[in-house]
Design a protein around this motif. Structure first.
Motif, PDB file in Angstrom:
ATOM      1  N   LYS A 123       0.840  -1.207   0.000  1.00 31.34           N
ATOM      2  CA  LYS A 123       0.000   0.000   0.000  1.00 31.34           C
ATOM      3  C   LYS A 123       0.870   1.251   0.000  1.00 31.34           C
ATOM      4  O   LYS A 123       0.640   2.181  -0.774  1.00 31.34           O
ATOM      5  CB  LYS A 123      -0.910   0.017   1.233  1.00 31.34           C
ATOM      6  N   VAL A 124       1.875   1.263   0.851  1.00 33.93           N
ATOM      7  CA  VAL A 124       2.757   2.425   0.940  1.00 33.93           C
ATOM      8  C   VAL A 124       3.439   2.660  -0.403  1.00 33.93           C
ATOM      9  O   VAL A 124       3.537   3.807  -0.879  1.00 33.93           O
ATOM     10  CB  VAL A 124       3.799   2.226   2.059  1.00 33.93           C
ATOM     11  N   GLU A 125       3.883   1.594  -1.052  1.00 35.07           N
ATOM     12  CA  GLU A 125       4.549   1.707  -2.355  1.00 35.07           C
ATOM     13  C   GLU A 125       3.603   2.266  -3.407  1.00 35.07           C
ATOM     14  O   GLU A 125       3.984   3.112  -4.222  1.00 35.07           O
ATOM     15  CB  GLU A 125       5.059   0.329  -2.782  1.00 35.07           C
ATOM     16  N   SER A 126       2.357   1.823  -3.400  1.00 36.13           N
ATOM     17  CA  SER A 126       1.381   2.276  -4.394  1.00 36.13           C
ATOM     18  C   SER A 126       0.998   3.739  -4.216  1.00 36.13           C
ATOM     19  O   SER A 126       0.593   4.409  -5.174  1.00 36.13           O
ATOM     20  CB  SER A 126       0.118   1.415  -4.312  1.00 36.13           C
ATOM     21  N   ILE A 127       1.091   4.227  -2.996  1.00 32.03           N
ATOM     22  CA  ILE A 127       0.677   5.598  -2.701  1.00 32.03           C
ATOM     23  C   ILE A 127       1.711   6.616  -3.176  1.00 32.03           C
ATOM     24  O   ILE A 127       1.383   7.776  -3.446  1.00 32.03           O
ATOM     25  CB  ILE A 127       0.386   5.725  -1.193  1.00 32.03           C
ATOM     26  N   GLY A 128       2.947   6.192  -3.346  1.00 30.86           N
ATOM     27  CA  GLY A 128       4.000   7.094  -3.802  1.00 30.86           C
ATOM     28  C   GLY A 128       3.641   7.888  -5.046  1.00 30.86           C
ATOM     29  O   GLY A 128       3.750   9.135  -5.046  1.00 30.86           O
ATOM     30  N   PRO A 129       3.207   7.229  -6.144  1.00 28.66           N
ATOM     31  CA  PRO A 129       2.855   7.967  -7.357  1.00 28.66           C
ATOM     32  C   PRO A 129       1.693   8.937  -7.160  1.00 28.66           C
ATOM     33  O   PRO A 129       1.652   9.995  -7.799  1.00 28.66           O
ATOM     34  CB  PRO A 129       2.469   6.859  -8.345  1.00 28.66           C
ATOM     35  N   LEU A 130       0.741   8.591  -6.294  1.00 31.37           N
ATOM     36  CA  LEU A 130      -0.393   9.484  -6.040  1.00 31.37           C
ATOM     37  C   LEU A 130       0.089  10.777  -5.405  1.00 31.37           C
ATOM     38  O   LEU A 130      -0.291  11.881  -5.827  1.00 31.37           O
ATOM     39  CB  LEU A 130      -1.415   8.797  -5.126  1.00 31.37           C
ATOM     40  N   ARG A 131       0.946  10.646  -4.411  1.00 32.08           N
ATOM     41  CA  ARG A 131       1.488  11.839  -3.755  1.00 32.08           C
ATOM     42  C   ARG A 131       2.388  12.626  -4.699  1.00 32.08           C
ATOM     43  O   ARG A 131       2.365  13.866  -4.691  1.00 32.08           O
ATOM     44  CB  ARG A 131       2.235  11.427  -2.494  1.00 32.08           C
ATOM     45  N   ALA A 132       3.157  11.920  -5.505  1.00 32.48           N
ATOM     46  CA  ALA A 132       4.045  12.596  -6.453  1.00 32.48           C
ATOM     47  C   ALA A 132       3.260  13.410  -7.477  1.00 32.48           C
ATOM     48  O   ALA A 132       3.746  14.423  -7.995  1.00 32.48           O
ATOM     49  CB  ALA A 132       4.932  11.576  -7.156  1.00 32.48           C
ATOM     50  N   ALA A 133       2.023  12.969  -7.771  1.00 35.13           N
ATOM     51  CA  ALA A 133       1.175  13.678  -8.734  1.00 35.13           C
ATOM     52  C   ALA A 133       0.450  14.862  -8.105  1.00 35.13           C
ATOM     53  O   ALA A 133      -0.284  15.579  -8.794  1.00 35.13           O
ATOM     54  CB  ALA A 133       0.153  12.710  -9.331  1.00 35.13           C
ATOM     55  N   GLY A 134       0.642  15.083  -6.801  1.00 38.00           N
ATOM     56  CA  GLY A 134       0.042  16.239  -6.140  1.00 38.00           C
ATOM     57  C   GLY A 134      -1.197  15.937  -5.332  1.00 38.00           C
ATOM     58  O   GLY A 134      -1.791  16.849  -4.746  1.00 38.00           O
ATOM     59  N   LEU A 135      -1.602  14.663  -5.269  1.00 36.62           N
ATOM     60  CA  LEU A 135      -2.764  14.296  -4.467  1.00 36.62           C
ATOM     61  C   LEU A 135      -2.378  14.214  -2.989  1.00 36.62           C
ATOM     62  O   LEU A 135      -1.259  13.821  -2.653  1.00 36.62           O
ATOM     63  CB  LEU A 135      -3.322  12.945  -4.919  1.00 36.62           C
ATOM     64  N   VAL A 136      -3.283  14.609  -2.134  1.00 38.18           N
ATOM     65  CA  VAL A 136      -3.082  14.483  -0.695  1.00 38.18           C
ATOM     66  C   VAL A 136      -3.656  13.127  -0.273  1.00 38.18           C
ATOM     67  O   VAL A 136      -4.842  12.860  -0.472  1.00 38.18           O
ATOM     68  CB  VAL A 136      -3.793  15.620   0.074  1.00 38.18           C
ATOM     69  N   VAL A 137      -2.816  12.268   0.267  1.00 41.06           N
ATOM     70  CA  VAL A 137      -3.245  10.924   0.670  1.00 41.06           C
ATOM     71  C   VAL A 137      -2.946  10.729   2.149  1.00 41.06           C
ATOM     72  O   VAL A 137      -1.788  10.749   2.561  1.00 41.06           O
ATOM     73  CB  VAL A 137      -2.532   9.835  -0.155  1.00 41.06           C
ATOM     74  N   GLU A 138      -4.000  10.575   2.928  1.00 42.27           N
ATOM     75  CA  GLU A 138      -3.848  10.362   4.369  1.00 42.27           C
ATOM     76  C   GLU A 138      -4.638   9.163   4.882  1.00 42.27           C
ATOM     77  O   GLU A 138      -4.450   8.743   6.018  1.00 42.27           O
ATOM     78  CB  GLU A 138      -4.286  11.615   5.140  1.00 42.27           C
ATOM     79  N   ASP A 139      -5.525   8.615   4.037  1.00 41.71           N
ATOM     80  CA  ASP A 139      -6.411   7.546   4.487  1.00 41.71           C
ATOM     81  C   ASP A 139      -6.441   6.394   3.483  1.00 41.71           C
ATOM     82  O   ASP A 139      -6.477   6.615   2.263  1.00 41.71           O
ATOM     83  CB  ASP A 139      -7.831   8.075   4.679  1.00 41.71           C
ATOM     84  N   VAL A 140      -6.456   5.180   4.023  1.00 39.65           N
ATOM     85  CA  VAL A 140      -6.544   3.958   3.234  1.00 39.65           C
ATOM     86  C   VAL A 140      -7.725   3.146   3.749  1.00 39.65           C
ATOM     87  O   VAL A 140      -7.879   2.957   4.961  1.00 39.65           O
ATOM     88  CB  VAL A 140      -5.250   3.120   3.352  1.00 39.65           C
ATOM     89  N   LEU A 141      -8.557   2.678   2.838  1.00 36.79           N
ATOM     90  CA  LEU A 141      -9.730   1.888   3.200  1.00 36.79           C
ATOM     91  C   LEU A 141      -9.664   0.525   2.530  1.00 36.79           C
ATOM     92  O   LEU A 141      -9.481   0.436   1.308  1.00 36.79           O
ATOM     93  CB  LEU A 141     -11.004   2.620   2.776  1.00 36.79           C
ATOM     94  N   VAL A 142      -9.809  -0.529   3.328  1.00 40.96           N
ATOM     95  CA  VAL A 142      -9.821  -1.894   2.796  1.00 40.96           C
ATOM     96  C   VAL A 142     -11.070  -2.611   3.289  1.00 40.96           C
ATOM     97  O   VAL A 142     -11.730  -2.172   4.226  1.00 40.96           O
ATOM     98  CB  VAL A 142      -8.564  -2.687   3.227  1.00 40.96           C
ATOM     99  N   VAL A 143     -11.364  -3.733   2.649  1.00 38.09           N
ATOM    100  CA  VAL A 143     -12.488  -4.551   3.094  1.00 38.09           C
ATOM    101  C   VAL A 143     -12.093  -5.327   4.342  1.00 38.09           C
ATOM    102  O   VAL A 143     -12.795  -5.318   5.349  1.00 38.09           O
ATOM    103  CB  VAL A 143     -12.958  -5.516   1.990  1.00 38.09           C
TER     104      VAL A 143
END
Length: 201
Positions: free
Chosen positions: A126-146
């Motif tokens: 999850k942490v690895e996948s979030i890298g590109p989102l943050r690099a693109a300028g998105l603010v990511v603070e929450d992760v939701l799973v089933v």
């Protein structure tokens, strides 16, 4: 039937939760297996899961849903259709042609993305996948799973500045299935022991 119990039963009946003997990626043998990829073959259950996820995220502030390829994408699509929230997703590899985007979707820098995936174990992916989102300028603070397998994922995400939200903890899932008689106490106890929890917890 209470909603959480009903959801646990649905997941069990479509084979998303199985008990037996399963060899995991690290070579260990687990007495249970959670495979939410089967949800795409059961649209009604997928919709129920999407609704449960949106309910879980009711107090989270976000502008868009970020589905993690591949298992998180159908969940995020279902949530998008249910809620009207836009969808984005990080590519596993940036395109070498066209717009060369690392993240697909429509958003602006500063938008808050709620990351969506099926299951969390240790949290590293999850942490690895979030890298590109943050690099693109998105603010990511929450992760939701089933399902949270309760195997250090919460701590790993917290170290990366992320909060974990889950529809069901795996220990709760076992208990709900035991209560309705779909799994035996012995099966539930073995599964709990495997994730380092005592049967009484």
């Amino acid at each position: 039937m209470e909603q959480r119990t009903a959801l646990a039963v649905e997941l069990y009946r479509i084979g998303a939760v199985q008990f037996g003997s399963f060899t995991l990626k690290d070579g260990s043998v687990s007495p249970f297996y959670v495979d939410l990829r089967v949800l795409i073959g059961h649209p009604g259950v997928l919709r129920h899961v999407a609704q449960a996820m949106l309910h879980c995220a009711a107090e989270v502030c976000f502008d868009c849903l970020a589905g993690i390829p591949y298992a998180g994408l159908p969940l995020a699509v279902a949530m998008s259709l249910e809620s009207g929230r836009p969808l984005v997703y990080p590519r596993k590899e940036a395109k070498a042609y066209g717009m060369k985007r690392q993240v697909e979707g429509v958003f602006v820098a500063g938008d808050r993305a709620l990351v969506i995936d099926d299951v969390i174990t240790t949290g590293g992916a999850k942490v690895e996948s979030i890298g590109p989102l943050r690099a693109a300028g998105l603010v990511v603070e929450d992760v939701l799973v089933v399902v949270d397998r309760e195997q250090s994922g919460t701590e790993a995400l917290a170290a990366a500045g992320l909060r974990l939200h889950s529809v069901l903890r795996v220990s709760e899932l076992f208990d709900l299935l035991r209560q309705v008689g779909l799994v035996t106490g012995e099966q539930a106890d073995r599964a709990l022991s495997f994730i380092g929890k005592s049967p009484s917890s």
